[in-house]
Design a protein around this motif. Structure first.
Motif, PDB file in Angstrom:
ATOM      1  N   PHE A 221       0.820  -1.209   0.000  1.00  0.00           N
ATOM      2  CA  PHE A 221       0.000   0.000   0.000  1.00  0.00           C
ATOM      3  C   PHE A 221       0.853   1.259   0.000  1.00  0.00           C
ATOM      4  CE2 PHE A 221       0.983  -0.018   4.463  1.00  0.00           C
ATOM      5  CZ  PHE A 221       0.858   1.302   4.883  1.00  0.00           C
ATOM      6  N   ASP A 222       2.042   1.205   0.611  1.00  0.00           N
ATOM      7  CA  ASP A 222       2.884   2.395   0.699  1.00  0.00           C
ATOM      8  C   ASP A 222       4.073   2.309  -0.247  1.00  0.00           C
ATOM      9  OD1 ASP A 222       4.187   0.383   2.049  1.00  0.00           O
ATOM     10  OD2 ASP A 222       4.827   1.625   3.738  1.00  0.00           O
TER      11      ASP A 222
ATOM     12  N   LEU B 165       0.759  -4.962   5.329  1.00  0.00           N
ATOM     13  CA  LEU B 165      -0.577  -4.638   5.820  1.00  0.00           C
ATOM     14  C   LEU B 165      -1.573  -5.740   5.489  1.00  0.00           C
ATOM     15  CD1 LEU B 165      -2.372  -2.691   7.303  1.00  0.00           C
ATOM     16  CD2 LEU B 165      -2.660  -1.384   5.183  1.00  0.00           C
ATOM     17  N   SER B 166      -1.417  -6.365   4.338  1.00  0.00           N
ATOM     18  CA  SER B 166      -2.333  -7.440   3.977  1.00  0.00           C
ATOM     19  C   SER B 166      -2.232  -8.614   4.948  1.00  0.00           C
ATOM     20  CB  SER B 166      -2.051  -7.922   2.550  1.00  0.00           C
ATOM     21  OG  SER B 166      -2.446  -6.948   1.607  1.00  0.00           O
TER      22      SER B 166
ATOM     23  N   ASP C 169      -4.828  -7.201   7.469  1.00  0.00           N
ATOM     24  CA  ASP C 169      -6.232  -6.971   7.078  1.00  0.00           C
ATOM     25  C   ASP C 169      -6.678  -7.853   5.916  1.00  0.00           C
ATOM     26  OD1 ASP C 169      -5.170  -5.888   4.744  1.00  0.00           O
ATOM     27  OD2 ASP C 169      -5.920  -3.864   5.086  1.00  0.00           O
TER      28      ASP C 169
ATOM     29  N   GLU D 292      -7.713  -6.011   2.573  1.00  0.00           N
ATOM     30  CA  GLU D 292      -8.780  -5.007   2.508  1.00  0.00           C
ATOM     31  C   GLU D 292      -8.237  -3.656   2.051  1.00  0.00           C
ATOM     32  OE1 GLU D 292     -12.448  -3.477   2.403  1.00  0.00           O
ATOM     33  OE2 GLU D 292     -12.001  -5.574   2.862  1.00  0.00           O
ATOM     34  N   ASN D 293      -6.997  -3.323   2.427  1.00  0.00           N
ATOM     35  CA  ASN D 293      -6.425  -2.037   2.037  1.00  0.00           C
ATOM     36  C   ASN D 293      -6.317  -1.905   0.525  1.00  0.00           C
ATOM     37  OD1 ASN D 293      -3.230  -2.445   1.275  1.00  0.00           O
ATOM     38  ND2 ASN D 293      -3.926  -3.984   2.723  1.00  0.00           N
ATOM     39  N   THR D 294      -6.038  -2.999  -0.177  1.00  0.00           N
ATOM     40  CA  THR D 294      -5.909  -2.917  -1.638  1.00  0.00           C
ATOM     41  C   THR D 294      -7.262  -2.680  -2.298  1.00  0.00           C
ATOM     42  OG1 THR D 294      -6.125  -5.324  -2.004  1.00  0.00           O
ATOM     43  CG2 THR D 294      -3.921  -4.475  -1.552  1.00  0.00           C
TER      44      THR D 294
ATOM     45  N   THR E 152      -9.748  -0.992  -0.848  1.00  0.00           N
ATOM     46  CA  THR E 152     -10.032   0.414  -0.552  1.00  0.00           C
ATOM     47  C   THR E 152      -9.330   1.337  -1.544  1.00  0.00           C
ATOM     48  OG1 THR E 152     -10.310  -0.045   1.812  1.00  0.00           O
ATOM     49  CG2 THR E 152      -9.810   2.223   1.193  1.00  0.00           C
ATOM     50  N   LEU E 153      -8.071   1.052  -1.837  1.00  0.00           N
ATOM     51  CA  LEU E 153      -7.281   1.928  -2.696  1.00  0.00           C
ATOM     52  C   LEU E 153      -7.672   1.814  -4.169  1.00  0.00           C
ATOM     53  CD1 LEU E 153      -3.862   1.339  -0.911  1.00  0.00           C
ATOM     54  CD2 LEU E 153      -5.140   3.496  -0.969  1.00  0.00           C
TER      55      LEU E 153
ATOM     56  N   ILE F 245      -3.467   6.544   1.941  1.00  0.00           N
ATOM     57  CA  ILE F 245      -2.210   5.833   2.225  1.00  0.00           C
ATOM     58  C   ILE F 245      -1.544   6.376   3.478  1.00  0.00           C
ATOM     59  CG2 ILE F 245       0.148   5.494   1.372  1.00  0.00           C
ATOM     60  CD1 ILE F 245      -1.062   5.272  -1.449  1.00  0.00           C
TER      61      ILE F 245
ATOM     62  N   LEU G 175      -3.284   5.004   6.492  1.00  0.00           N
ATOM     63  CA  LEU G 175      -2.949   3.590   6.711  1.00  0.00           C
ATOM     64  C   LEU G 175      -1.543   3.443   7.302  1.00  0.00           C
ATOM     65  CD1 LEU G 175      -4.350   2.072   3.380  1.00  0.00           C
ATOM     66  CD2 LEU G 175      -5.266   1.686   5.680  1.00  0.00           C
TER      67      LEU G 175
END
Length: 508
Positions: free
Chosen positions: A46-47, A86-87, A90, A93-95, A97-98, A297, A300
């Motif tokens: 994510f980052d 992060l995955s 979660d 889920e972050n991917t 969202t983005l 981002i 997060l």
């Protein structure tokens, strides 16, 4: 060379009606259309994107391309839910969202979509603001899984376009899709493309999560006008005069908006579609991150840093998790992970796959280690399990681990409690020269308690030899591998694992 396709206009309208779509607008003779296709796959961190790539630059580019040309297709060719730091927390889920910020026209599930099991994948499908589709995944009875489409149709500027989504057929070996059935990628994809052409498609576009070998088979079939493919983590384009091909890089580092310059005409009562490709290379280091995405981002990252930035120990030695090391030789990081698993379970030996260690870095002596470091190294969320198997199966498992070293395969074993000598010049299946457990030669008839991860116990990375034994600790009862490593580091305070000769090479 131009790509030509002829279709009778009446048949096109009839086929469209049968498909349940509104009849497309009729193009005037000698009409010219520019269609832009942007493909991306293998989006993990994510980052990511400190220099190039990442979700913020990807979304900025997608927004810009869509604004420039309304005749735009945005396709995702697999792998986002895992693996990443992060995955691991979660489950991807972050991917979602983005990517929901700039939704795809179609998303194809890659093998990493199933790293947390099929239930998690289908939950993420429901959370997506875009459709997921594949022609190669079915339920065990052959029916279509709920939430997944198959061939998808788009009508753009009067052109009837068939999107053929193709998932990788070795997913059951490299991930955890449960009892879902995976059809052969190449023949299934080609058959779907040919059927779409018969239904009146003016353009047939494959969106595929397939390795290069399968990409080239798909291309050689000439059943497709365009192939947008992921999986190989590199950037590549090709055009043989009939099919245009783009391999879409990793983490959106290098992008290729593909423009098809299309001419539609009529000859002898038939519709004639011709096109030429224009590959536009974009190094996303030149793309300004999308502010809306970057704000998400940043939020997060703050949340993650607060939870995971705690120091749990110090390494007194150099820890090496570089990809080429963990997949080809004994690694100090591999030793640490395997030792942690053995200590946590009290097993006789521990075996883990080098490909599951993902940090790809070196920690110099004196480096303070945090929970974030451990989860970066072990992002898959695998559980530590224990099985009891005879030495003959331990040997077979090791042979599997050394069988594809020359290909950089992730199955290379990182071990604890054993000393193994292997010969890379010997044929696969006959490379293990000797094995000692606890200082004694491996006894093929003796039962050994083996700590491994749940992915490997289920046959992942070809480790079928680990199956069939008495499972002492299953995935439900087992703890996270990452937690085992964190606990080990916290207990010892100072990490001293270093390459000690537990894996040695002889021969060529």
């Amino acid at each position: 060379m131009q790509r030509s396709r002829s279709r009778i206009a009446v048949a096109l309208v009839a086929a469209t009606a049968l498909s349940g779509l509104a009849a497309p607008p009729v193009l005037a003779a000698d009409s010219h259309v520019k269609l832009t296709i942007l493909g991306v796959g293998d989006l993990y961190n994510f980052d990511a994107g400190k220099v190039r790539g990442g979700f913020a630059r990807l979304n900025a580019l997608a927004k810009a391309e869509k604004a420039k040309n309304p005749n735009f297709l945005y396709v995702f060719d697999g792998d986002m839910l895992s693996p990443s730091l992060l995955s691991g927390l979660d489950k991807g889920e972050n991917t979602i969202t983005l990517t929901n910020i700039v939704p795809f026209d179609i998303a194809v599930p890659g093998n990493h979509e199933f790293d947390f099991g099929p239930a998690n994948f289908f939950a993420k499908v429901k959370d997506s603001k875009y459709p997921w589709a594949t022609v190669t995944i079915t339920e065990p009875d052959g029916s279509q899984p709920p939430g997944l489409s198959r061939v998808m149709w788009k009508t753009i500027a009067g052109l009837k376009i068939a999107l053929i989504p193709i998932s990788e057929d070795d997913t059951p070996t490299v991930s955890s899709p449960g009892d879902l059935k995976f059809l052969p990628s190449v023949p299934t994809g080609i058959a779907a493309a040919k059927a779409a052409r018969k239904e009146g498609a003016d353009l047939v576009i494959a969106v595929a999560q397939t390795p290069h070998t399968q990409d080239f088979e798909l291309m050689a079939s000439h059943a497709f006008d365009v192939i947008m493919s992921g999986d190989d983590h590199d950037y590549m384009t090709a055009y043989d005069g009939i099919t245009a091909y783009v391999e879409t890089s990793i983490d959106a580092q290098y992008m290729d908006p593909l423009d098809l310059n299309i001419t539609v005409s009529e000859k002898n009562g038939k519709k004639v579609v011709k096109w030429t490709p224009d590959f536009r290379f974009v190094d996303t280091a030149t793309v300004k991150p999308d502010p809306e995405t970057q704000k998400v981002i940043d939020g997060l990252k703050k949340k993650l840093d607060k939870n995971l930035g705690v120091v749990i120990g110090v390494t007194d030695v150099k820890l090496d998790s570089r990809r080429n090391v963990v997949r080809s030789e004994e690694s100090s990081m591999g030793d640490l992970v395997a030792d942690s698993m053995k200590v946590a379970t009290g097993a006789d030996i521990a075996i883990t796959n080098g490909g599951g260690i993902r940090g790809d870095k070196v920690y110099e002596p004196g480096t303070k280690l945090t929970r974030k470091d451990v989860l970066t190294e072990l992002p898959f969320g695998n559980k530590t399990v224990v099985t009891e198997i005879p030495g003959s199966q331990v040997l077979a498992a090791l042979e599997n681990g050394f069988s594809q070293v020359e290909n950089g395969a992730g199955r290379f074993p990182q071990i604890s409690g054993m000393n193994v000598v292997w010969d890379p010049s010997a044929p696969p299946g006959s490379r293990v020269a000797s094995v000692k457990v606890g200082g004694q030669p491996l006894d093929k008839a003796k039962l050994y308690k083996v700590a491994t991860n749940d992915y490997m116990l289920d046959g992942g990375d070809g480790y079928t030899a680990l199956g069939g034994g008495k499972v002492v600790v299953n995935a439900t009862a087992g703890g996270l591998m990452a937690n085992d490593v964190m606990t080990f580091i916290e207990k010892v305070g100072h990490v001293t694992e270093q390459v000690d000769g537990r894996i040695k090479k002889v021969g060529g």
